[in-house]
Write an enzyme that holds these catalytic residues in place. Structure first.
Site, PDB file in Angstrom:
ATOM      1  N   LYS A   9       0.826  -1.206   0.000  1.00  0.00           N
ATOM      2  CA  LYS A   9       0.000   0.000   0.000  1.00  0.00           C
ATOM      3  C   LYS A   9       0.867   1.266   0.000  1.00  0.00           C
ATOM      4  O   LYS A   9       2.085   1.189   0.200  1.00  0.00           O
ATOM      5  CB  LYS A   9      -0.928  -0.047   1.220  1.00  0.00           C
ATOM      6  CG  LYS A   9      -1.961  -1.193   1.177  1.00  0.00           C
ATOM      7  CD  LYS A   9      -2.804  -1.195   2.455  1.00  0.00           C
ATOM      8  CE  LYS A   9      -3.856  -2.297   2.465  1.00  0.00           C
ATOM      9  NZ  LYS A   9      -4.646  -2.270   3.731  1.00  0.00           N
ATOM     10  N   PHE A  57     -15.506   3.161   7.558  1.00  0.00           N
ATOM     11  CA  PHE A  57     -14.132   3.468   7.157  1.00  0.00           C
ATOM     12  C   PHE A  57     -13.930   3.426   5.637  1.00  0.00           C
ATOM     13  O   PHE A  57     -12.828   3.659   5.150  1.00  0.00           O
ATOM     14  CB  PHE A  57     -13.156   2.500   7.836  1.00  0.00           C
ATOM     15  CG  PHE A  57     -13.427   1.038   7.521  1.00  0.00           C
ATOM     16  CD1 PHE A  57     -12.923   0.445   6.376  1.00  0.00           C
ATOM     17  CD2 PHE A  57     -14.200   0.254   8.383  1.00  0.00           C
ATOM     18  CE1 PHE A  57     -13.164  -0.891   6.084  1.00  0.00           C
ATOM     19  CE2 PHE A  57     -14.452  -1.085   8.102  1.00  0.00           C
ATOM     20  CZ  PHE A  57     -13.938  -1.658   6.948  1.00  0.00           C
ATOM     21  N   ARG A  85      -1.161 -14.467   4.286  1.00  0.00           N
ATOM     22  CA  ARG A  85      -1.942 -13.822   5.351  1.00  0.00           C
ATOM     23  C   ARG A  85      -1.212 -13.906   6.695  1.00  0.00           C
ATOM     24  O   ARG A  85      -1.196 -12.938   7.446  1.00  0.00           O
ATOM     25  CB  ARG A  85      -3.333 -14.474   5.482  1.00  0.00           C
ATOM     26  CG  ARG A  85      -4.287 -14.205   4.330  1.00  0.00           C
ATOM     27  CD  ARG A  85      -4.901 -12.842   4.328  1.00  0.00           C
ATOM     28  NE  ARG A  85      -5.822 -12.578   5.413  1.00  0.00           N
ATOM     29  CZ  ARG A  85      -6.587 -11.479   5.486  1.00  0.00           C
ATOM     30  NH1 ARG A  85      -6.538 -10.550   4.525  1.00  0.00           N
ATOM     31  NH2 ARG A  85      -7.380 -11.284   6.504  1.00  0.00           N
ATOM     32  N   THR A  91      -5.231  -7.642  10.806  1.00  0.00           N
ATOM     33  CA  THR A  91      -5.621  -6.364  10.198  1.00  0.00           C
ATOM     34  C   THR A  91      -5.195  -5.171  11.055  1.00  0.00           C
ATOM     35  O   THR A  91      -4.708  -4.163  10.547  1.00  0.00           O
ATOM     36  CB  THR A  91      -7.153  -6.344  10.006  1.00  0.00           C
ATOM     37  OG1 THR A  91      -7.530  -7.506   9.266  1.00  0.00           O
ATOM     38  CG2 THR A  91      -7.603  -5.105   9.263  1.00  0.00           C
ATOM     39  N   ARG A 102       2.811  -6.439   9.598  1.00  0.00           N
ATOM     40  CA  ARG A 102       2.020  -5.360  10.209  1.00  0.00           C
ATOM     41  C   ARG A 102       2.478  -5.063  11.636  1.00  0.00           C
ATOM     42  O   ARG A 102       2.423  -3.922  12.081  1.00  0.00           O
ATOM     43  CB  ARG A 102       0.531  -5.714  10.165  1.00  0.00           C
ATOM     44  CG  ARG A 102      -0.064  -5.515   8.762  1.00  0.00           C
ATOM     45  CD  ARG A 102      -1.436  -6.135   8.641  1.00  0.00           C
ATOM     46  NE  ARG A 102      -2.123  -5.741   7.417  1.00  0.00           N
ATOM     47  CZ  ARG A 102      -3.258  -6.297   6.991  1.00  0.00           C
ATOM     48  NH1 ARG A 102      -3.809  -7.280   7.682  1.00  0.00           N
ATOM     49  NH2 ARG A 102      -3.826  -5.884   5.886  1.00  0.00           N
ATOM     50  N   HIS A 115      -1.996  -5.358   1.583  1.00  0.00           N
ATOM     51  CA  HIS A 115      -3.247  -6.090   1.368  1.00  0.00           C
ATOM     52  C   HIS A 115      -2.897  -7.495   0.915  1.00  0.00           C
ATOM     53  O   HIS A 115      -1.951  -7.677   0.144  1.00  0.00           O
ATOM     54  CB  HIS A 115      -4.100  -5.429   0.279  1.00  0.00           C
ATOM     55  CG  HIS A 115      -5.201  -6.336  -0.204  1.00  0.00           C
ATOM     56  ND1 HIS A 115      -6.398  -6.454   0.463  1.00  0.00           N
ATOM     57  CD2 HIS A 115      -5.253  -7.222  -1.236  1.00  0.00           C
ATOM     58  CE1 HIS A 115      -7.152  -7.355  -0.160  1.00  0.00           C
ATOM     59  NE2 HIS A 115      -6.470  -7.834  -1.189  1.00  0.00           N
TER      60      HIS A 115
HETATM   61  P1  DAT Z   1      -7.517  -7.125   5.735  1.00  0.00           P
HETATM   62  O1  DAT Z   1      -6.807  -6.018   5.013  1.00  0.00           O
HETATM   63  O2  DAT Z   1      -6.716  -7.651   6.883  1.00  0.00           O
HETATM   64  O3  DAT Z   1      -8.009  -8.212   4.807  1.00  0.00           O
HETATM   65  P2  DAT Z   1     -10.279  -6.231   5.845  1.00  0.00           P
HETATM   66  O4  DAT Z   1     -10.465  -6.884   4.521  1.00  0.00           O
HETATM   67  O5  DAT Z   1     -11.239  -6.566   6.912  1.00  0.00           O
HETATM   68  O6  DAT Z   1      -8.805  -6.477   6.427  1.00  0.00           O
HETATM   69  O7  DAT Z   1     -10.326  -4.651   5.656  1.00  0.00           O
HETATM   70  C1  DAT Z   1      -9.668  -4.037   4.562  1.00  0.00           C
HETATM   71  C2  DAT Z   1      -8.950  -2.820   5.074  1.00  0.00           C
HETATM   72  O8  DAT Z   1      -9.887  -1.881   5.569  1.00  0.00           O
HETATM   73  C3  DAT Z   1      -8.002  -3.104   6.249  1.00  0.00           C
HETATM   74  O9  DAT Z   1      -6.717  -3.505   5.826  1.00  0.00           O
HETATM   75  C4  DAT Z   1      -7.990  -1.796   6.959  1.00  0.00           C
HETATM   76  C5  DAT Z   1      -9.372  -1.235   6.729  1.00  0.00           C
HETATM   77  N1  DAT Z   1     -10.250  -1.526   7.869  1.00  0.00           N
HETATM   78  C6  DAT Z   1     -10.861  -2.700   8.151  1.00  0.00           C
HETATM   79  N2  DAT Z   1     -11.584  -2.630   9.272  1.00  0.00           N
HETATM   80  C7  DAT Z   1     -11.443  -1.355   9.710  1.00  0.00           C
HETATM   81  C8  DAT Z   1     -11.925  -0.629  10.828  1.00  0.00           C
HETATM   82  N3  DAT Z   1     -12.732  -1.203  11.738  1.00  0.00           N
HETATM   83  N4  DAT Z   1     -11.556   0.664  10.958  1.00  0.00           N
HETATM   84  C9  DAT Z   1     -10.744   1.266  10.059  1.00  0.00           C
HETATM   85  N5  DAT Z   1     -10.241   0.646   8.982  1.00  0.00           N
HETATM   86  C10 DAT Z   1     -10.581  -0.653   8.810  1.00  0.00           C
HETATM   87 MG    MG Z   2      -9.450  -8.196   3.346  1.00  0.00          MG
END
Ligand code: DAT
Ligand code: MG
Length: 148
Positions: A9, A57, A85, A91, A102, A115
């Site tokens: 990213k 978000f 992963r 996350t 991370r 990502h």
């Molecule tokens: P990941 O990137 O671990 O697959 P995700 O698919 O649930 O996580 O979410 C995509 C992205 O969105 C994540 O990297 C960061 C953001 N995100 C997710 N949940 C969030 C939250 N509760 N508040 C702020 N940003 C969030």
């Molecule tokens: Mg995701």
């Protein structure tokens, strides 16, 4: 053999962590089969994160991923989706296990560096969305020392 999709990213690129992060995947034994640097369009960002549309978000996530260039790639290997992963970590960086990307480089969920596809269906659709058929099939000299 499984394939998965990864984005370094904007924060990873801006912080000069591209080489460090790719090294972690390479050292693990994963094989790069596609890679490109690009400025993500708003349209691509909204398609990629469509599953999160409507979440509080969502708009800041779109602003973040389109804010500066990213490096996108596809890697291949045994159990690649799960391996990537767990190399990336949870996350929320505060909950990510030490030694994961991370945890080692991040603090905030909105700046979590990487990502990675979360399952076989998302891996297939994300690879198609970002690369189409533009994958390189190649033999790596040390494949027999990594893949049994
Ligand atoms: P990941 O990137 O671990 O697959 P995700 O698919 O649930 O996580 O979410 C995509 C992205 O969105 C994540 O990297 C960061 C953001 N995100 C997710 N949940 C969030 C939250 N509760 N508040 C702020 N940003 C969030
Ligand atoms: Mg995701």
């Amino acid at each position: 053999m499984e394939r998965t999709f990864i984005i370094l990213k904007p924060d990873a690129v801006q912080r000069g962590l591209v080489g460090e992060i790719i090294s972690r995947f390479e050292r693990r034994g994963l094989k790069l089969v596609a890679m490109k640097m690009l400025q993500v369009s708003e349209e691509l960002a909204r398609q990629h994160y469509a599953v999160h549309e409507g979440r509080p978000f969502f708009e800041s996530l779109i602003r973040y991923i389109t804010s500066a260039p990213v490096v996108a790639m596809v890697v291949e290997g045994t159990d690649a989706i799960a391996v990537v992963r767990n190399t990336v970590g949870a996350t929320r960086p505060a909950e990510a296990a030490p030694g994961t990307i991370r945890a080692d480089f991040g603090l905030e969920i909105g700046r979590n560096l990487v990502h990675a596809s979360d399952g076989p269906e998302t891996a297939a659709s994300e690879i198609a969305l970002w690369f189409g058929d533009d994958l390189i099939e190649w033999q790596r000299a040390n494949d027999p020392w990594i893949f049994e």
